[in-house]
Motif scaffolding. Structure first.
Motif, PDB file in Angstrom:
ATOM      1  N   ALA A  38       0.813  -1.216   0.000  1.00  0.00           N
ATOM      2  CA  ALA A  38       0.000   0.000   0.000  1.00  0.00           C
ATOM      3  C   ALA A  38       0.848   1.268   0.000  1.00  0.00           C
ATOM      4  O   ALA A  38       0.487   2.268  -0.600  1.00  0.00           O
ATOM      5  N   GLY A  39       1.992   1.250   0.646  1.00  0.00           N
ATOM      6  CA  GLY A  39       2.825   2.446   0.749  1.00  0.00           C
ATOM      7  C   GLY A  39       3.785   2.659  -0.402  1.00  0.00           C
ATOM      8  O   GLY A  39       4.493   3.670  -0.437  1.00  0.00           O
ATOM      9  N   VAL A  40       3.808   1.733  -1.359  1.00  0.00           N
ATOM     10  CA  VAL A  40       4.793   1.824  -2.445  1.00  0.00           C
ATOM     11  C   VAL A  40       4.559   3.046  -3.334  1.00  0.00           C
ATOM     12  O   VAL A  40       5.494   3.545  -3.957  1.00  0.00           O
ATOM     13  N   THR A  41       3.346   3.553  -3.371  1.00  0.00           N
ATOM     14  CA  THR A  41       3.071   4.767  -4.146  1.00  0.00           C
ATOM     15  C   THR A  41       3.977   5.911  -3.686  1.00  0.00           C
ATOM     16  O   THR A  41       4.453   6.700  -4.506  1.00  0.00           O
ATOM     17  N   LEU A  42       4.211   5.981  -2.402  1.00  0.00           N
ATOM     18  CA  LEU A  42       5.098   7.024  -1.874  1.00  0.00           C
ATOM     19  C   LEU A  42       6.529   6.831  -2.353  1.00  0.00           C
ATOM     20  O   LEU A  42       7.255   7.803  -2.581  1.00  0.00           O
ATOM     21  N   LEU A  43       6.935   5.582  -2.531  1.00  0.00           N
ATOM     22  CA  LEU A  43       8.269   5.301  -3.046  1.00  0.00           C
ATOM     23  C   LEU A  43       8.389   5.727  -4.508  1.00  0.00           C
ATOM     24  O   LEU A  43       9.423   6.255  -4.917  1.00  0.00           O
ATOM     25  N   VAL A  44       7.335   5.536  -5.270  1.00  0.00           N
ATOM     26  CA  VAL A  44       7.330   5.981  -6.671  1.00  0.00           C
ATOM     27  C   VAL A  44       7.481   7.504  -6.727  1.00  0.00           C
ATOM     28  O   VAL A  44       8.251   8.036  -7.542  1.00  0.00           O
ATOM     29  N   LEU A  45       6.761   8.208  -5.862  1.00  0.00           N
ATOM     30  CA  LEU A  45       6.914   9.666  -5.789  1.00  0.00           C
ATOM     31  C   LEU A  45       8.339  10.046  -5.396  1.00  0.00           C
ATOM     32  O   LEU A  45       8.908  11.002  -5.943  1.00  0.00           O
ATOM     33  N   ALA A  46       8.914   9.315  -4.470  1.00  0.00           N
ATOM     34  CA  ALA A  46      10.289   9.595  -4.030  1.00  0.00           C
ATOM     35  C   ALA A  46      11.268   9.423  -5.176  1.00  0.00           C
ATOM     36  O   ALA A  46      12.182  10.244  -5.349  1.00  0.00           O
ATOM     37  N   VAL A 117       5.165  -1.519   8.037  1.00  0.00           N
ATOM     38  CA  VAL A 117       6.620  -1.335   7.944  1.00  0.00           C
ATOM     39  C   VAL A 117       7.002  -0.836   6.552  1.00  0.00           C
ATOM     40  O   VAL A 117       7.781   0.116   6.403  1.00  0.00           O
ATOM     41  N   VAL A 118       6.450  -1.468   5.523  1.00  0.00           N
ATOM     42  CA  VAL A 118       6.724  -1.033   4.142  1.00  0.00           C
ATOM     43  C   VAL A 118       6.267   0.404   3.943  1.00  0.00           C
ATOM     44  O   VAL A 118       6.977   1.234   3.372  1.00  0.00           O
ATOM     45  N   GLY A 119       5.078   0.731   4.434  1.00  0.00           N
ATOM     46  CA  GLY A 119       4.551   2.088   4.293  1.00  0.00           C
ATOM     47  C   GLY A 119       5.414   3.125   4.993  1.00  0.00           C
ATOM     48  O   GLY A 119       5.691   4.192   4.436  1.00  0.00           O
ATOM     49  N   ALA A 120       5.851   2.819   6.200  1.00  0.00           N
ATOM     50  CA  ALA A 120       6.696   3.767   6.940  1.00  0.00           C
ATOM     51  C   ALA A 120       8.031   3.977   6.234  1.00  0.00           C
ATOM     52  O   ALA A 120       8.522   5.107   6.140  1.00  0.00           O
ATOM     53  N   CYS A 121       8.606   2.910   5.712  1.00  0.00           N
ATOM     54  CA  CYS A 121       9.890   3.035   4.998  1.00  0.00           C
ATOM     55  C   CYS A 121       9.734   3.844   3.712  1.00  0.00           C
ATOM     56  O   CYS A 121      10.584   4.685   3.387  1.00  0.00           O
ATOM     57  N   CYS A 122       8.670   3.602   2.978  1.00  0.00           N
ATOM     58  CA  CYS A 122       8.436   4.348   1.738  1.00  0.00           C
ATOM     59  C   CYS A 122       8.157   5.819   2.022  1.00  0.00           C
ATOM     60  O   CYS A 122       8.618   6.699   1.285  1.00  0.00           O
ATOM     61  N   ALA A 123       7.431   6.103   3.088  1.00  0.00           N
ATOM     62  CA  ALA A 123       7.169   7.492   3.462  1.00  0.00           C
ATOM     63  C   ALA A 123       8.465   8.187   3.891  1.00  0.00           C
ATOM     64  O   ALA A 123       8.688   9.360   3.561  1.00  0.00           O
ATOM     65  N   ALA A 124       9.330   7.469   4.594  1.00  0.00           N
ATOM     66  CA  ALA A 124      10.625   8.041   4.980  1.00  0.00           C
ATOM     67  C   ALA A 124      11.473   8.320   3.743  1.00  0.00           C
ATOM     68  O   ALA A 124      12.180   9.337   3.679  1.00  0.00           O
ATOM     69  N   ALA A 125      11.394   7.446   2.747  1.00  0.00           N
ATOM     70  CA  ALA A 125      12.121   7.677   1.490  1.00  0.00           C
ATOM     71  C   ALA A 125      11.596   8.930   0.793  1.00  0.00           C
ATOM     72  O   ALA A 125      12.376   9.699   0.209  1.00  0.00           O
ATOM     73  N   LEU A 126      10.288   9.161   0.857  1.00  0.00           N
ATOM     74  CA  LEU A 126       9.716  10.370   0.260  1.00  0.00           C
ATOM     75  C   LEU A 126      10.222  11.620   0.972  1.00  0.00           C
ATOM     76  O   LEU A 126      10.548  12.611   0.328  1.00  0.00           O
TER      77      LEU A 126
END
Length: 153
Positions: A38-46, A117-126
């Motif tokens: 679910a949080g991978v969208t934030l990684l794409v933005l990052a 965990v995946v969502g938090a990591c992807c948000a931190a990457a953003l």
């Protein structure tokens, strides 16, 4: 507009944490399971902002900036993204704080732990990518500029 401050990011994270943790306390039983990615969208933005950061930095260093409006838009994007990332880090951590202690007792909570965990990591990457983009948009210091002015063609 000023560059992003750490206290702004911390406040956004605390708000995200509080809202999500409260929501989970009240309505966990009626919420659907979280998809793991679910949080991978934030990684794409990052990733997109990282590419933009290198492009902007290159244009500024090579004096190829035709208009400052593009740089101003990049700064606005970076600021909004870092605040979104901080809000989402808080939200994912709020969900994690609720489901992690219950994961040994409730199967649905255990299923949601990887997604948080995946969502938090992807948000931190953003957040990191947005702050990097913001840094790349800064005006070079006098020592970084060509003393003879921009190159002529």
């Amino acid at each position: 507009m000023h560059f992003t401050r750490a206290r702004e990011l911390l406040l956004a994270a605390v708000i995200g944490f509080g809202v999500t943790f409260s929501l989970y306390r009240v309505a966990f039983g009626s919420l659907p399971n979280l998809p793991t990615l679910a949080g991978v969208t934030l990684l794409v933005l990052a990733l997109g902002e990282t590419v933009l950061a290198f492009s902007v930095r290159s244009r500024i260093r090579e004096h190829r900036v035709e208009s400052g409006i593009g740089i101003a838009r990049a700064v606005a994007l970076a600021k909004a993204s870092s605040l979104l990332g901080a809000l989402m880090v808080g939200a994912w951590l709020g969900a994690l704080a609720y489901v992690a202690p219950r994961s040994s007792e409730i199967v649905a909570a255990a299923d949601d732990v990887p997604a948080t965990v995946v969502g938090a990591c992807c948000a931190a990457a953003l957040i990191g990518a947005a702050l990097w983009l913001e840094q790349c948009c800064r005006t070079p210091k006098n020592g970084d500029r060509d003393l003879n002015g921009p190159p002529t063609d």
